[in-house]
Design a protein around this motif. Structure first.
Motif, mmCIF file in Angstrom:
data_model
loop_
_atom_site.group_PDB
_atom_site.id
_atom_site.type_symbol
_atom_site.label_atom_id
_atom_site.label_comp_id
_atom_site.label_asym_id
_atom_site.label_seq_id
_atom_site.Cartn_x
_atom_site.Cartn_y
_atom_site.Cartn_z
ATOM 1 N N ASP B 271 -17.120 -22.243 -16.784
ATOM 2 C CA ASP B 271 -16.853 -21.109 -17.671
ATOM 3 C C ASP B 271 -17.066 -21.558 -19.110
ATOM 4 O O ASP B 271 -16.760 -22.687 -19.461
ATOM 5 C CB ASP B 271 -15.401 -20.627 -17.521
ATOM 6 C CG ASP B 271 -15.102 -20.179 -16.094
ATOM 7 O OD1 ASP B 271 -16.064 -20.018 -15.308
ATOM 8 O OD2 ASP B 271 -13.910 -20.010 -15.777
ATOM 9 N N MET B 279 -14.765 -15.428 -23.337
ATOM 10 C CA MET B 279 -15.010 -16.253 -22.167
ATOM 11 C C MET B 279 -15.911 -15.509 -21.180
ATOM 12 O O MET B 279 -15.653 -14.355 -20.846
ATOM 13 C CB MET B 279 -13.668 -16.604 -21.515
ATOM 14 C CG MET B 279 -13.763 -17.644 -20.437
ATOM 15 S SD MET B 279 -14.337 -19.231 -21.076
ATOM 16 C CE MET B 279 -12.811 -19.920 -21.702
ATOM 17 N N PRO B 281 -17.391 -16.063 -17.319
ATOM 18 C CA PRO B 281 -17.280 -16.961 -16.172
ATOM 19 C C PRO B 281 -18.642 -17.576 -15.824
ATOM 20 O O PRO B 281 -19.674 -16.902 -15.884
ATOM 21 C CB PRO B 281 -16.796 -16.050 -15.031
ATOM 22 C CG PRO B 281 -16.326 -14.794 -15.690
ATOM 23 C CD PRO B 281 -17.035 -14.686 -16.997
ATOM 24 N N SER B 283 -20.801 -19.490 -17.183
ATOM 25 C CA SER B 283 -21.884 -19.191 -18.123
ATOM 26 C C SER B 283 -22.312 -20.406 -18.939
ATOM 27 O O SER B 283 -22.980 -20.267 -19.947
ATOM 28 C CB SER B 283 -21.445 -18.093 -19.087
ATOM 29 O OG SER B 283 -20.434 -18.592 -19.946
#
Lengths: 346, 368
Positions: B271, B279, B281, B283
């Motif tokens: 993440d 944020m 996920p 990525s």
């Protein structure tokens, strides 16, 4: 008993020592063996604390510039020739013919004497070509690690002919903007050397004295408004300064800008825009439209203006901004950069 | 210049614009994902060639822009330490953290150096065995393989004084987030050609199918972008939603497999926080355990730094294409490239900086 006297004369060493800046015998040796033979002229040879110049009545132009270029030697020139051309050009942009230069050196302890000799000889040749004497100077030495080989400051005096009134504040709407030649050659030469980039074709610095080109321009038209040499920050910064100081807009055409292929290629590789890359032998002249053809023709007859081109106009709209017409028929701003041009990540 | 002049040809570009004008029958909202594409569009004034029906919004694909503020602070903190040589790509140096930037660190005595390649940092680590050399590993899938290569190389050389501060982010999760948003306006995407050169078609094919949205992988020159826009408009007008590849001179279906393998060897998916978005996920990248010895965050001790973004900055909305830079009340006045409030004004690939640099003569006189 007589005092012991060393029979051997103090010779200049292989490298610069702190003592060369002491004002003592080493300093004198440096002067006698390197600077005086190279720059010899009656005013300097008097070795006074100052040079006293006889000047005719008129207006004096006065300018100073410091040179810290790295690498010191590059295709098309070196820090020595650049230090002469830079100051001569700053005088010339005011329409002044150079009268005299000073040269101050800040040397780093350990700098090879052979390199210093090379720089000084190059400076002397450049000054001789311009026909301007280096009439006074100074040398200081800093400890190793406190300098970068050699820094040079030159200051210049020049005479401005009667009736010449050049200023970056003089541009008026409908004036024509003329550039004396290709963009970016000096900056790209320096950057590619620094990056160790080997590129196809020859790119070399355009470092050159512009005073004779200026004289040719002033002889061709009596109503030239502005002359500027687009050095640091490139053409974009110079035009922005003129636009701001003249309270006018400037509109240029991208297709009219002369840029050599080697420079374009290097700019692509390095992620740079040639409009912001330094030149050391180019000038921008802004003239009333009626004088544009005469000035352009005079520039093209001069070897340093062979690639001269009309690149745009001064406009009444968007005061203080420079815009550029692209080949696609669109228009964009050519802004001043906030700092150095930084290469992009991807 | 070969491979460039053809793609900057004014006649071809204008012909493509005419093709788009002839084809379009109603409004379409398109997003170019990559900051490099935004830069080209603005630099050449290409939006002026498009019919009013085609609206371009500018995506989150500027690695400098989406690097979280606390991450920049982290870099500044490490770079300020004695004995550290901190190496970065040039355009990160001016990005302001909450208090300072890397240029100021250098002026205060920090050893901060600019590089064109992370391998230059590996070379420095060899040259200065008693110093800790830290590379600022930032970027998308485009730069990640080169960074992975540098780490792999350092390990092979047995270097113990080289590490990397990694904040790689991945494009597809961000696009997925945009498409899944209830306020999404974007109807077609120009996918980033450089990222796809590494990653190939697969992830974008999946996005196109899942969200039934046309995606065209596009290059970075004016002809590339106009052609990609024309291909998107064709798809939208036809009612198609496919993945197409405009940038076929660089992008293959599979992508660069050795580069993908190297990336997977060194990094794993995690993440990541994106500046202006938050944020997302799965990525981004972090070091795999086998390469933990090269993780600057571990070597220099992870610190929780929390900083607030300036409230007036609307970069979150700009990066999602919900607002234009000129919609911001601070644009060109309280936020300029000299005094940026948010990162999109700092990097030349940031949407706000591109607008400011090339387009503010078209905005209301507020900026003058």
């Amino acid at each position: 008993m007589t005092a012991f006297v060393c029979p051997a004369p103090i010779a200049v060493q292989d490298t610069v020592l702190l003592g060369h800046g002491s004002g003592g015998k080493l300093s004198a040796a440096l002067l006698q063996q390197i600077f005086l033979p190279a720059f010899h002229n009656p005013l300097l040879s008097r070795l006074e604390d100052q040079a006293v110049l006889d000047v005719e009545r008129g207006r004096l132009a006065f300018t100073t510039d410091s040179f810290v270029v790295k690498p010191l030697f590059f295709p098309g020139g070196d820090i020595g020739s650049l230090a002469v051309h830079g100051t001569v050009n700053d005088l010339a942009m005011g329409g002044a013919q150079p009268l005299a230069l000073s040269a101050a050196f800040i040397l780093e302890e350990g700098f090879p004497m052979a390199d210093l000799r090379r720089v000084v000889d190059s400076m002397a040749r450049a000054a001789e070509n311009v026909g301007v004497p280096i009439v006074t100077g100074d040398t200081k030495v800093v400890e190793r690690g406190c300098g970068d080989g050699v820094f040079i400051n030159t200051t210049g005096l020049g005479m401005v002919a009667a009736g010449v009134d050049l200023s970056a504040a003089n541009a008026r709407a409908d004036d024509v903007v003329i550039l004396s030649g290709s963009l970016g050659d000096h900056g790209i030469t320096i950057l590619t050397r620094r990056q160790g980039l080997e590129l196809e074709g020859v790119i070399e610095s355009d470092s050159a004295p512009l005073h004779t080109l200026v004289a040719a321009i002033l002889a061709a038209a009596g109503d030239v408004r502005v002359m500027r040499d687009p050095t640091r920050g490139g053409l974009a910064s110079t035009l922005n300064e003129i636009a701001v100081q003249s309270h006018a807009g400037i509109a240029i055409r991208e297709t009219a800008l002369p840029i050599h292929d080697g420079v374009r290629g290097a700019c692509e590789v390095l992620g740079l825009d040639p409009l912001y890359v330094a030149n050391e032998g180019k000038l921008v002249a802004i003239v009333p439209a009626a004088s544009a053809e005469a000035v352009l023709a005079a520039m093209r007859r001069h070897p340093l203006g062979a690639e001269a081109a009309i690149i745009g106009e001064v406009v009444a709209r968007h005061s203080g901004l420079v815009t550029m017409h692209t080949p696609f028929g669109t228009t964009r701003i050519v802004d001043m950069l906030p700092g150095d041009q930084l290469p992009r990540i991807c | 210049m070969k491979y460039l002049d053809e793609y900057r040809d004014a006649d071809i570009t204008r012909a493509l614009a005419a093709r788009i004008r002839a084809r379009v029958t109603r409004p379409w909202v398109l997003m170019e994902i990559c900051g490099g594409q935004t830069h080209t569009l603005m630099r050449y004034g290409l939006p002026d060639l498009l019919p009013p029906e085609v609206e371009l919004v500018h995506g989150p694909g500027c690695p400098v822009c989406v690097a979280p503020l606390e991450f920049v602070d982290r870099a500044i903190e490490i770079a300020s330490r004695p004995g550290v040589i901190f190496v970065s790509y040039g355009d990160m140096l001016r990005v302001p953290g909450s208090q300072s930037d890397l240029f100021r660190v250098r002026a205060a005595g920090g050893d901060v150096r600019m590089a064109y390649s992370p391998l230059e940092a590996v070379k420095l680590a060899q040259e200065y065995p008693t110093r800790q050399v830290v590379f600022f590993g930032i970027g998308f899938e485009t730069t990640a393989p080169a960074n992975a290569m540098a780490v792999w190389h350092a390990k092979r050389l047995g270097l113990t004084n080289f590490s990397m501060l990694v904040s790689h982010v991945l494009v597809p999760p961000a696009v997925r987030l945009l498409l899944g948003s209830p306020v999404n306006r974007v109807q077609g995407f120009i996918a980033p050609g450089h990222v796809c050169t590494i990653m190939g078609h697969r992830e974008y094919q999946a996005l196109s199918t899942e969200f039934h949205v046309p995606i065209v992988i596009g290059g970075f020159e004016p002809v590339d972008l106009l052609e990609a826009i024309a291909m998107l408009v064709d798809q939208l007008e036809d009612g198609r939603a496919q993945l197409e590849n405009q940038y076929s001179r660089s992008v293959t279906r599979e992508g660069n497999i050795p580069a993908q393998k190297l990336m997977e060897e060194v990094f794993e998916i995690t993440d990541r926080k994106w500046r202006g978005i938050g944020m997302i996920p799965l990525s981004g990248h972090r070091f795999r355990e086998e390469y933990a010895a090269y993780d600057a965050e571990r070597i220099f001790g992870a610190q929780e730094i929390h900083v607030e973004e300036p409230a007036e900055c609307i970069s979150a909305l700009v990066l999602q294409g919900l607002k234009k830079p000129v919609d911001c009340t601070a644009f060109g006045t309280r936020c300029t490239p000299e005094q940026p409030l948010g990162a999109p004004m700092v990097s030349s690939e940031g949407a706000c900086a591109a607008y400011y640099a090339y387009r503010r003569h078209t905005a209301p006189e507020a900026s003058a």
